[in-house]
Design an enzyme around this catalytic site. Structure first.
Site, short mmCIF file in Angstrom:
data_model
loop_
_atom_site.label_atom_id
_atom_site.label_comp_id
_atom_site.label_asym_id
_atom_site.label_seq_id
_atom_site.Cartn_x
_atom_site.Cartn_y
_atom_site.Cartn_z
N CYS A 113 2.41 -0.06 -12.79
CA CYS A 113 2.74 -1.42 -12.35
C CYS A 113 2.39 -2.49 -13.38
O CYS A 113 2.83 -3.63 -13.27
CB CYS A 113 2.08 -1.72 -11.01
SG CYS A 113 2.58 -0.59 -9.70
N HIS A 249 1.15 -9.27 -10.13
CA HIS A 249 1.86 -8.07 -9.68
C HIS A 249 1.97 -8.12 -8.16
O HIS A 249 0.99 -8.36 -7.46
CB HIS A 249 1.09 -6.82 -10.12
CG HIS A 249 1.60 -5.57 -9.48
ND1 HIS A 249 2.95 -5.27 -9.43
CD2 HIS A 249 0.97 -4.57 -8.82
CE1 HIS A 249 3.10 -4.12 -8.80
NE2 HIS A 249 1.91 -3.69 -8.41
N ASN A 279 6.61 -3.74 -3.36
CA ASN A 279 6.03 -3.48 -4.67
C ASN A 279 7.05 -2.71 -5.52
O ASN A 279 7.32 -1.55 -5.25
CB ASN A 279 4.74 -2.67 -4.49
CG ASN A 279 4.06 -2.34 -5.81
OD1 ASN A 279 4.64 -2.47 -6.88
ND2 ASN A 279 2.83 -1.88 -5.73
C1 LIG Z 1 -2.03 0.92 2.07
C2 LIG Z 1 -2.67 -0.17 2.87
C3 LIG Z 1 -1.63 -1.16 3.38
C4 LIG Z 1 -3.40 0.41 4.07
O1 LIG Z 1 -4.04 -0.61 4.78
P1 LIG Z 1 -5.58 -0.46 5.17
O2 LIG Z 1 -5.91 -1.66 5.94
O3 LIG Z 1 -6.36 -0.22 3.90
O4 LIG Z 1 -5.56 0.80 6.07
P2 LIG Z 1 -6.32 2.19 5.88
O5 LIG Z 1 -5.75 2.96 4.73
O6 LIG Z 1 -7.81 1.93 5.86
O7 LIG Z 1 -5.93 2.86 7.22
C5 LIG Z 1 -6.28 2.31 8.48
C6 LIG Z 1 -5.55 3.08 9.53
O8 LIG Z 1 -4.16 2.74 9.51
C7 LIG Z 1 -3.39 3.95 9.47
N1 LIG Z 1 -2.14 3.69 8.76
C8 LIG Z 1 -1.86 3.86 7.46
N2 LIG Z 1 -0.59 3.53 7.21
C9 LIG Z 1 -0.06 3.15 8.40
C10 LIG Z 1 1.22 2.70 8.78
N3 LIG Z 1 2.24 2.57 7.91
N4 LIG Z 1 1.41 2.36 10.08
C11 LIG Z 1 0.43 2.47 10.97
N5 LIG Z 1 -0.80 2.91 10.66
C12 LIG Z 1 -1.04 3.24 9.38
C13 LIG Z 1 -4.28 4.92 8.76
O9 LIG Z 1 -3.88 6.25 9.05
C14 LIG Z 1 -5.63 4.59 9.34
O10 LIG Z 1 -5.74 5.19 10.61
P3 LIG Z 1 -7.13 5.81 11.10
O11 LIG Z 1 -8.08 4.66 11.14
O12 LIG Z 1 -6.77 6.36 12.41
O13 LIG Z 1 -7.49 6.83 10.07
C15 LIG Z 1 -3.72 -0.94 2.00
O14 LIG Z 1 -4.83 -0.11 1.76
C16 LIG Z 1 -3.18 -1.40 0.69
O15 LIG Z 1 -2.25 -2.17 0.63
N6 LIG Z 1 -3.80 -0.97 -0.43
C17 LIG Z 1 -3.39 -1.36 -1.75
C18 LIG Z 1 -2.22 -0.55 -2.13
C19 LIG Z 1 -1.53 -1.07 -3.36
O16 LIG Z 1 -1.29 -2.24 -3.49
N7 LIG Z 1 -1.21 -0.17 -4.28
C20 LIG Z 1 -0.50 -0.46 -5.45
C21 LIG Z 1 -1.38 -1.11 -6.45
S1 LIG Z 1 -0.51 -1.24 -7.95
#
Ligand SMILES: CC(C)(COP(=O)(O)OP(=O)(O)OC[C@H]1O[C@@H](n2cnc3c(N)ncnc32)[C@H](O)[C@@H]1OP(=O)(O)O)[C@@H](O)C(=O)NCCC(=O)NCCS
Length: 322
Positions: A113, A249, A279
């Site tokens: 990215c 980004h 993204n």
């Molecule tokens: C991916 C992202 C949206 C997940 O959100 P989060 O608040 O961190 O959520 P978590 O990963 O802690 O998961 C929380 C819960 O939601 C669930 N969950 C994950 N994706 C889900 C979805 N699409 N829909 C519903 N629930 C979801 C998980 O399974 C977890 O459930 P659990 O508590 O029963 O285990 C977030 O971590 C994120 O945006 N991270 C940065 C990613 C990024 O920008 N990457 C590129 C960088 S270049």
């Protein structure tokens, strides 16, 4: 001619739009969850057979038109991409061929990215040393081709697209400063475990799909984007108040909001296309730049801060006068 200056921008998004409502039908999620956790409402998906080079070509032609140049005026092409059409040759050489401007250097940069920010830094150095006079710098990815559509933690975030700028040698900035960084210790937080040399098979367990530890990536991204912004500003005797537009980004709405807050930058001074682009990996910064140039928010003379963060981890910043 000690500086590289942006003289044209262009962007391209594939026609096909994937909404959160459609994702609700495919995986265990809700549109509300996706919007609340990521800010993404829709993303564009390349059509079958539509490749990274196709997207890059469209964005490049728009940037050249905006610059009032012909392809033959370009003497350097650098593309940030992680999803090339072929293992080789590079997308950049094929873009050069399609544009019909043969002979100059053309190469891809793989910094996920942060690819466009890496490409801008390198192109700026070519121009500052006099090795090039006019460069086409592109960020282009068909990132959804390496997404596992059963993985609800990743498939909600990403989209496809391309953005491009034309840089020209100039007597005044232009690009004031640029900085690149990487730390390979973070490999397994955001990666595609399979690869050309280590082997892959899209039908087997070692398929080439993105794996991400989302909440860990989130924390490092916010801290890093703040630090790189403050470092480049301080090194150039500027403060956040001097920035007219922050173009980060477009990883996730919450990452953008947290970065702006930690920097003390009003959100109205940040270009945010996450809602409609998702993204798009290396394309995200130049696409957001192009949107804000074309809708008139960014004006000549504005101070812009472009910051990237991606797998590796890689990160970097470009500070410039538009
Ligand atoms: C991916 C992202 C949206 C997940 O959100 P989060 O608040 O961190 O959520 P978590 O990963 O802690 O998961 C929380 C819960 O939601 C669930 N969950 C994950 N994706 C889900 C979805 N699409 N829909 C519903 N629930 C979801 C998980 O399974 C977890 O459930 P659990 O508590 O029963 O285990 C977030 O971590 C994120 O945006 N991270 C940065 C990613 C990024 O920008 N990457 C590129 C960088 S270049």
């Amino acid at each position: 001619m000690n500086y590289a200056r942006i003289i044209g921008t262009g962007g391209y998004l594939p026609e096909n739009v994937l909404t959160n409502a459609e994702l609700e039908q495919r995986i265990e999620t809700t549109a509300d969850w996706i919007v609340e956790r990521t800010g993404v409402e829709e993303r564009h998906i390349a059509a079958p057979g539509e490749t990274t080079c196709d997207l890059a070509e469209q964005a490049s032609r728009r940037a050249l038109a905006a610059a009032g140049l012909e392809p033959g005026d370009i003497d350097l092409i650098i593309i940030g991409t992680t999803t090339p059409d072929h293992v080789f040759p590079s997308v950049a050489t094929q873009l050069q061929h399609r544009l019909g401007c043969h002979g100059g250097p053309a190469f891809d940069v793989q910094a996920v990215c942060t690819g466009f920010v890496y490409a801008m830094d390198i192109a700026s150095r070519f121009i500052r040393t006099g090795a090039s006079r006019r460069a086409l710098v592109v960020g282009a990815d068909t990132f959804t081709r390496i997404i596992n559509w059963q993985d609800r933690g990743t498939c909600i975030l990403f989209g496809d697209g391309a953005g491009a700028v034309v840089l020209e040698a100039a007597d005044a900035p232009g690009i004031i400063d640029s900085r690149l960084h990487a730390d390979g210790r973070y490999k397994e937080l955001l990666w595609v475990p399979a690869g050309v040399s280590s082997g892959y098979d899209q039908t087997q367990q070692n398929a080439a799909f993105v794996e991400m530890r989302g909440s860990e990536v989130f924390k490092v991204a916010v801290t890093t984007l703040k630090e790189i912004s403050e470092q480049i500003l301080a090194a150039n005797h500027l403060t956040v108040a001097d920035v007219d537009w922050l173009i980060p980004h477009q990883a996730n709405r919450r990452i953008l909001a947290a970065t702006a807050k930690r920097l003390g930058l009003p959100e109205v001074k940040m270009v945010d296309c996450v809602r409609i682009h998702g993204n798009t990996s290396a394309a995200s910064v130049p696409l957001a730049l192009d949107v804000a140039v074309r809708d008139g928010r960014i004006q000549r003379g504005d101070t812009l801060l472009l910051v990237g963060f991606g797998g590796g981890f890689t990160w970097g910043a470009v500070l410039l006068k538009y």
